[in-house]
Design a protein around this motif. Structure first.
Motif, short mmCIF file in Angstrom:
data_model
loop_
_atom_site.label_atom_id
_atom_site.label_comp_id
_atom_site.label_asym_id
_atom_site.label_seq_id
_atom_site.Cartn_x
_atom_site.Cartn_y
_atom_site.Cartn_z
N THR A 102 -3.13 2.59 7.11
CA THR A 102 -3.41 1.16 7.29
C THR A 102 -2.41 0.53 8.25
O THR A 102 -2.42 -0.67 8.43
N TRP A 103 -1.56 1.34 8.84
CA TRP A 103 -0.53 0.83 9.75
C TRP A 103 -0.59 1.60 11.08
O TRP A 103 -1.12 2.70 11.15
N LYS A 104 0.00 1.00 12.10
CA LYS A 104 0.00 1.62 13.43
C LYS A 104 1.39 2.00 13.91
O LYS A 104 1.54 2.90 14.73
N CYS A 105 2.39 1.29 13.42
CA CYS A 105 3.74 1.46 13.97
C CYS A 105 4.75 1.79 12.87
O CYS A 105 4.58 1.42 11.71
N LEU A 106 5.80 2.49 13.28
CA LEU A 106 6.92 2.83 12.42
C LEU A 106 8.20 2.26 13.01
O LEU A 106 8.31 2.07 14.23
N LEU A 107 9.17 2.00 12.15
CA LEU A 107 10.51 1.66 12.61
C LEU A 107 11.47 2.75 12.14
O LEU A 107 11.65 2.95 10.94
N PHE A 108 12.03 3.45 13.09
CA PHE A 108 13.08 4.41 12.75
C PHE A 108 14.40 3.65 12.87
O PHE A 108 14.77 3.19 13.96
N THR A 109 15.08 3.51 11.73
CA THR A 109 16.26 2.64 11.67
C THR A 109 17.51 3.46 11.41
O THR A 109 17.60 4.23 10.46
N TRP A 120 10.20 3.48 8.52
CA TRP A 120 9.41 2.49 7.79
C TRP A 120 8.09 2.17 8.49
O TRP A 120 8.08 1.59 9.58
N PRO A 121 6.96 2.49 7.88
CA PRO A 121 5.69 1.99 8.40
C PRO A 121 5.65 0.46 8.33
O PRO A 121 6.15 -0.14 7.38
N VAL A 122 5.09 -0.15 9.34
CA VAL A 122 5.02 -1.61 9.43
C VAL A 122 3.64 -2.09 9.01
O VAL A 122 2.63 -1.54 9.44
N ARG A 123 3.61 -3.08 8.14
CA ARG A 123 2.36 -3.66 7.62
C ARG A 123 1.52 -2.62 6.88
O ARG A 123 0.29 -2.61 6.98
N ALA A 124 2.15 -1.73 6.16
CA ALA A 124 1.41 -0.74 5.38
C ALA A 124 0.79 -1.38 4.14
O ALA A 124 1.39 -2.25 3.52
N LYS A 125 -0.42 -0.96 3.79
CA LYS A 125 -1.12 -1.50 2.62
C LYS A 125 -1.67 -0.35 1.78
O LYS A 125 -1.92 0.74 2.28
N HIS A 126 -1.86 -0.62 0.51
CA HIS A 126 -2.50 0.32 -0.42
C HIS A 126 -1.76 1.67 -0.48
O HIS A 126 -2.38 2.73 -0.49
N CYS A 127 -0.43 1.61 -0.48
CA CYS A 127 0.33 2.85 -0.60
C CYS A 127 0.32 3.34 -2.04
O CYS A 127 0.35 2.54 -2.98
N CYS A 128 0.28 4.65 -2.21
CA CYS A 128 0.18 5.23 -3.54
C CYS A 128 1.53 5.19 -4.25
O CYS A 128 2.49 5.81 -3.80
N SER A 129 1.59 4.47 -5.37
CA SER A 129 2.83 4.38 -6.14
C SER A 129 2.97 5.52 -7.13
O SER A 129 3.94 5.59 -7.88
#
Length: 271
Positions: A44-51, A83-92
């Motif tokens: 559900t996301w397109k971009c990641l942040l490598f921090t 970190w995926p940005v604007r991720a939704k519906h991740c499995c907990s």
């Protein structure tokens, strides 16, 4: 006369053991035909942040600076997260165990240590997996804790920020301040033009550099131009459960400090 039931029961038991062992290997290495991976079968996301974080400035970002400690073996930039940005519906429901990263542990301790006295490095890794890794698991190359952390270590090897800066004449110092423009001009050819350097304000009102965020696409190429551009400075829309960074973009109009690591008093490296 021996009962035929006993051999049948024994065969059934051995079959169950074999299946369980196979499922464990599938779980550990992220084979896609098993739960919980199908819970996040699409991204559900397109971009990641490598921090990445700098130990010399990290302690300034903590509310309780006495809670900080830097191992003597650490002398370089370390991983904060992917970190995926604007991720939704991740499995907990996707847990992480020590055995998932056991093969990587020595390298993780060097490249991704915890600097907080009350949190072990494993707890730090597990928190990052729960908040962000499960969201990244929709990508085949990151679809298990082992693979996710392996990718992060490869990215750390790819972005050797200390050497890049050193080659450009940017070295840690208590006396010499730097400008955003000069540092970004050195980092941009290696991290992309839309990377962000983050600062915290210390007790003496100095801007202190402690973190850099590198935007990546799903295939880990540089320069994702979607949600990352809007969100990478604030943390808005990041993976569920992520507490926004205490830092802020280093002000372009103000000088900032790239403090050296002080192992004895990491919370006051230059005082």
């Amino acid at each position: 006369m021996r009962s035929p039931v006993l051999p049948l029961l024994l065969s059934f038991f051995l079959l169950q053991v074999l299946v369980s062992a196979t499922h464990w290997e599938d779980y550990k290495y992220g084979h896609q035909d098993l739960e919980p991976h199908n819970k996040t079968s699409y991204c559900t996301w397109k971009c990641l942040l490598f921090t990445l974080q700098w130990p010399g400035g990290f302690c300034q970002s903590l509310n309780n600076k006495t809670a900080c400690r830097i191992p003597q073996s650490i002398s370089n930039w370390t991983i904060h997260g992917l970190w995926p940005v604007r991720a939704k519906h991740c499995c907990s429901c996707w847990p992480m165990f020590h055995s998932d990263v056991q093969e990587l542990e020595a390298e993780l301790n060097e490249q991704w240590p915890s600097f907080v006295k009350t949190k072990s490095s494993f707890h730090f890794w597990r928190d990052e997996w729960k908040k962000h890794g499960v969201c990244a698991g929709c990508v085949e190359g990151m679809n298990s804790p082992h693979r996710y952390f392996q990718i992060c270590l490869k990215l750390r090897g790819r972005f050797n920020i200390y050497k890049i800066l050193e080659d450009g004449g940017i070295v840690p110092s208590c006396e010499r301040p730097y400008k955003v423009e000069e540092v970004q001009s050195i980092l941009a050819p290696h991290l992309g033009k839309i990377h962000e350097i983050q600062c915290v304000t210390d007790s003496k009102e100095r801007e202190v550099w402690f973190q850099v965020k590198v935007p990546l696409a799903q295939n880990l190429t540089l320069g994702c131009h979607d949600d990352t551009e809007k969100d990478h400075g604030t943390g808005a829309g990041a993976s569920p459960g992520w507490i926004p960074s205490p830092g802020h973009p280093c002000p372009p109009q103000l000088p900032f400090y790239y403090f050296p690591i002080n192992y004895k008093q990491p919370q006051q490296p230059c005082d």
